[in-house]
Enzyme design. Structure first.
Site, PDB file in Angstrom:
ATOM      1  N   HIS A 581       0.838  -1.209   0.000  1.00  0.00           N
ATOM      2  CA  HIS A 581       0.000   0.000   0.000  1.00  0.00           C
ATOM      3  C   HIS A 581       0.871   1.258   0.000  1.00  0.00           C
ATOM      4  O   HIS A 581       0.640   2.183  -0.783  1.00  0.00           O
ATOM      5  CB  HIS A 581      -0.902  -0.019   1.242  1.00  0.00           C
ATOM      6  N   GLU A 582       1.892   1.284   0.877  1.00  0.00           N
ATOM      7  CA  GLU A 582       2.741   2.469   0.944  1.00  0.00           C
ATOM      8  C   GLU A 582       3.571   2.629  -0.327  1.00  0.00           C
ATOM      9  O   GLU A 582       3.826   3.753  -0.768  1.00  0.00           O
ATOM     10  CB  GLU A 582       3.662   2.381   2.167  1.00  0.00           C
ATOM     11  N   HIS A 585       1.877   4.607  -2.986  1.00  0.00           N
ATOM     12  CA  HIS A 585       1.810   6.062  -2.807  1.00  0.00           C
ATOM     13  C   HIS A 585       2.794   6.781  -3.728  1.00  0.00           C
ATOM     14  O   HIS A 585       2.622   7.966  -4.016  1.00  0.00           O
ATOM     15  CB  HIS A 585       2.118   6.422  -1.358  1.00  0.00           C
ATOM     16  N   GLU A 634      -6.858   6.210  -1.949  1.00  0.00           N
ATOM     17  CA  GLU A 634      -6.573   5.208  -0.925  1.00  0.00           C
ATOM     18  C   GLU A 634      -7.257   3.881  -1.257  1.00  0.00           C
ATOM     19  O   GLU A 634      -6.710   2.805  -0.979  1.00  0.00           O
ATOM     20  CB  GLU A 634      -7.017   5.712   0.449  1.00  0.00           C
ATOM     21  N   ASP A 638      -5.482   0.278  -1.573  1.00  0.00           N
ATOM     22  CA  ASP A 638      -5.936  -0.916  -0.849  1.00  0.00           C
ATOM     23  C   ASP A 638      -6.063  -2.109  -1.797  1.00  0.00           C
ATOM     24  O   ASP A 638      -5.562  -3.205  -1.514  1.00  0.00           O
ATOM     25  CB  ASP A 638      -7.285  -0.646  -0.166  1.00  0.00           C
TER      26      ASP A 638
END
Length: 732
Positions: A581-582, A585, A634, A638
């Site tokens: 997930h990070e 980003h 987001e 996910d």
């Protein structure tokens, strides 16, 4: 013809002489010559032999499969850490719920309420710090480490805090010139008082000033001027009735503060009312963030001289110089300001009050300071603050804040002021080098899976794909703690500028000044490495855009999310999904309008619209609300993070044997992977912040799982159930 007949007879004679036996036609004719009973017995015997042979084959294959399953299939993990994890899972989740219809309840619902894994982990990390701070003989006398333990113990000494009463805060008020509510009042220069509040007490009544990385030069600090943090939750969208109720509650609180400080009730009422009026007017000067966005100007760069002309009531150079010592400031010092209109109006209001109500202005500043210092005062001040908070949360329909025990408040205070010491202690106790190595290995496998997916994305052009792969390979990762936290001498760091006592309030104020000075010095020093935004014991990963580094604190890589002895399914499903997930980003800019001009914009818009509609169609829990376009980025992380982590885990299963699973759960390794993912998202539905860019927790579980075909396959979900829809959206 005769020659042929003779040769034929000779061949038949040779055949008979050499014992080769009769031909097939001759053998058949011989069988036909047997009695019928013999033929039937012979056929029966043949059938029995065939049946015995088939039975033997079936039995052998069954035994072979049992052997393979017992020796090559997943074994139960019976280690203490696995049994602890099993106990955690057994107390979290409702297995009577059909997983294909409501996996959030299946994984998170408890008999009383819903489990909150992140909050439970954060509390466990603080509990670990408590044990370290209270362990006899665990600190070294004569070092800065000793001060951290002394501060914690003085915070826990509630008898001494109660005995001190209002004396310590009255001393502070006298240092600031006193006030008209109680005692003598000396009309000091307004900017002298403001300078003291900012530099000695860390309190900013009319605006905030702090150091930030420069927006263009990230390793160059710049002073940023923002609106103040209001003590009451006023918002433009509040209805008049609610607004009036909030003001009444806050007025009652200020009256209570003034009375506790020995003020005359009638005088207190008058000064508290004008303080509320000042706060309301300052609040009205604010402009919402959307206003600045429409003007395409989120901040303005001005010099101190320019700001002095715009807002002359404040002596900006002297106030900022005192606050940001040892920085050397000049009138040409650049500042970053978000709302110039607010500062102009604030300055005009201060000038008006200095002419007509100077004593009320002093009371306004002191009441605000007392409110912020109330956690360091006796129980009467703390109780007043707690009751105000509860009533305001009720009025704004927010869930009540859980009451924290004294030890937790003291751990948080000690951690804030003595972070280097507690960071070294926590890492040494909870995150050794072997755990860090295992976490780095997991991250590498997750990153490799991301790279493999980037090479196959249909909506990315070759040019963008190369750029994306370059960004991944250049990414830095910090795992567990900053480099300095691994050095044993950091736990013994000196805090020579901290003077503890004689009261707990004086200890807190000394720590506030020390921490502020350390932050300034850290900005002024050459710092080639990333500055951590969170202490190592926090359970919060993040990606830093300016430094292009992803951070996974040791506090997050703890049970039940990660342990080197866990089944791989747990580590990949929990910590692995967080890592993926990070990582995604990094590419948020690609998903913004115009952020990826070389991409197939039509295909990208189509899948983003699909994702937005997919989440909007998911059932929401009662009293929950969200905007699927507000949470789109987001949501994409996910869904993509889950897909990347599952791909990495599937590759692990092919390359490594000996996978384990939890006993008595009846979950295959793949099912355990998805169960572990959901466990990360477990949180009370009512705690959702309206400004949160993440979807409500149940949607974070159902949105990602319903877009993952492997989930429906491994849980055997019928077509058309919530988590096995006919349409899926796959962005990453």
């Amino acid at each position: 013809m005769e020659a042929e007949d003779k040769s034929g007879e000779q061949l038949r004679g040779q055949s008979s002489a050499t014992g080769m036996g009769p031909s097939l036609s001759q053998e058949s004719s011989a069988e036909e010559g047997l009695p019928p009973e013999w033929n039937r017995q012979r056929a029966m015997t043949r059938k029995v032999l065939i049946a015995i042979l088939l039975f033997g084959l079936l039995l052998g294959s069954s035994l072979l499969w049992v052997y393979i399953f017992r020796n090559c299939g997943p074994r139960s993990c019976e280690t203490p850490v696995c049994l602890d994890l099993l106990a955690h899972y057994l107390t979290s989740g409702n297995t009577s719920v059909a997983p294909c219809n409501d996996f959030f309840s299946f994984a998170c619902e408890k008999t009383k309420g819903t489990s909150n894994s992140l909050r439970a982990l954060a509390e466990e990390n603080k509990s670990r710090l408590q044990r370290l701070l209270e362990a006899p003989g665990s600190w070294h006398p004569g070092f800065g480490e000793e001060k951290a333990f002394q501060f914690y113990n003085s915070c826990m000494d509630t008898d001494a805090i109660e005995a001190a009463g209002v004396g310590p805060i009255r001393e502070v008020i006298e240092e600031l010139g006193g006030w008209n509510i109680s005692g003598n009042w000396t009309s000091l220069d307004f900017n002298r008082t403001l300078r003291l509040l900012m530099s000695q007490y860390g309190y900013f009544p009319f605006f905030r000033a702090y150091l930030q990385p420069h927006p263009v030069l990230p390793h160059t600090p710049v002073i940023q001027i923002d609106q103040p943090e209001f003590d009451i939750p006023l918002k433009q969208e509040h209805e008049q009735k609610i607004y009036a109720q909030i003001v009444r509650e806050y007025l009652s609180y200020l009256n209570r503060l003034g009375t506790l400080l020995g003020g005359d009730p009638s005088k207190v009422q008058q000064h508290a009312s004008l303080s509320i009026s000042i706060t309301s007017r300052l609040f009205q000067f604010l402009r919402p963030l959307e206003h600045h966005q429409t003007q395409d100007k989120l901040f303005h760069m001005v010099t101190i001289d320019q700001l002095q002309e715009m807002a002359p009531a404040i002596d900006w150079l002297s106030c900022l110089q005192a606050t940001f010592t040892p920085m050397s400031l000049s009138p040409s010092q650049p500042l970053m300001v978000h709302d110039l209109d607010y500062l102009r109006n604030m300055s005009q209001l201060v000038e008006e009050l200095l002419l007509s109500h100077r004593d009320f202005l002093q009371s306004h500043m002191i009441l605000g300071l007392v409110g912020t210092l109330s956690p360091a005062l006796d129980s009467k001040f703390q109780e007043a603050r707690r009751e105000l908070s509860q009533k305001l949360r009720e009025l704004t329909e927010r869930p009540p804040m859980p009451a924290h025990p004294q030890w937790m408040k003291c751990v948080e205070e000690t951690g804030a002021f003595f972070e280097p010491t507690l960071a070294a202690m926590f890492v040494r106790d909870a995150f050794g080098l072997s755990t860090q190595s295992a976490a780095m290995k997991l991250f590498t496998e997750i990153k490799d899976a991301l790279i493999a997916r980037l090479k196959k994305l249909p909506w990315i052009s070759e040019e963008t794909r190369k750029e994306a792969l370059k960004r991944v390979t250049q990414l830095q990762v910090e795992m567990g703690a900053p480099q300095w936290a691994w050095k044993s001498d950091m736990a013994r760091q000196e805090y020579s500028d901290i003077q503890l006592g004689p009261s707990f309030l004086q200890s807190v104020l000394s720590c506030v000044r020390s921490l502020w000075a350390r932050n300034i010095r850290s900005f002024l020093q050459p710092f080639p490495h990333h500055r951590w935004r969170v202490p190592p014991w926090e359970a919060n990963a993040y990606y830093s855009i300016p430094d292009h580094v992803v951070v996974f604190p040791a506090g997050l890589l703890q049970p039940p999310f990660f342990h080197p002895e866990y089944p791989s399914a747990v580590n990949f499903g929990a910590a692995g999904v967080i890592m993926a997930h990070e990582l995604l980003h990094i590419f948020y800019q690609f998903l913004l309008p115009g952020g990826c001009p070389a991409c197939d914009t039509n295909a990208l818009k189509e899948v983003l619209l699909c994702l937005e509609r997919h989440y909007a169609a998911l059932p929401l829990p009662s009293r929950a609300s969200f905007n699927s376009s507000h949470t789109l980025l987001e949501n994409a992380a996910d869904v993509g993070g889950l897909a990347i982590a599952f791909q990495a885990y599937s590759k692990r299963l092919l390359q490594y044997h000996g996978e384990t699973t939890l006993p008595s759960q009846g979950l295959s390794p793949q099912q355990l992977f998805f169960r572990s993912y959901a466990q990360v998202m477990c949180r009370e539905l009512s705690t959702q912040d309206p400004q949160d860019t993440h979807s409500p927790p149940s949607l974070r579980v159902h949105g990602a799982l319903s877009n993952t075909p492997a989930f429906a396959r491994h849980f055997h979900c019928p077509r058309g159930t919530l988590l096995n829809p006919s349409i899926r959206c796959q962005l990453w």
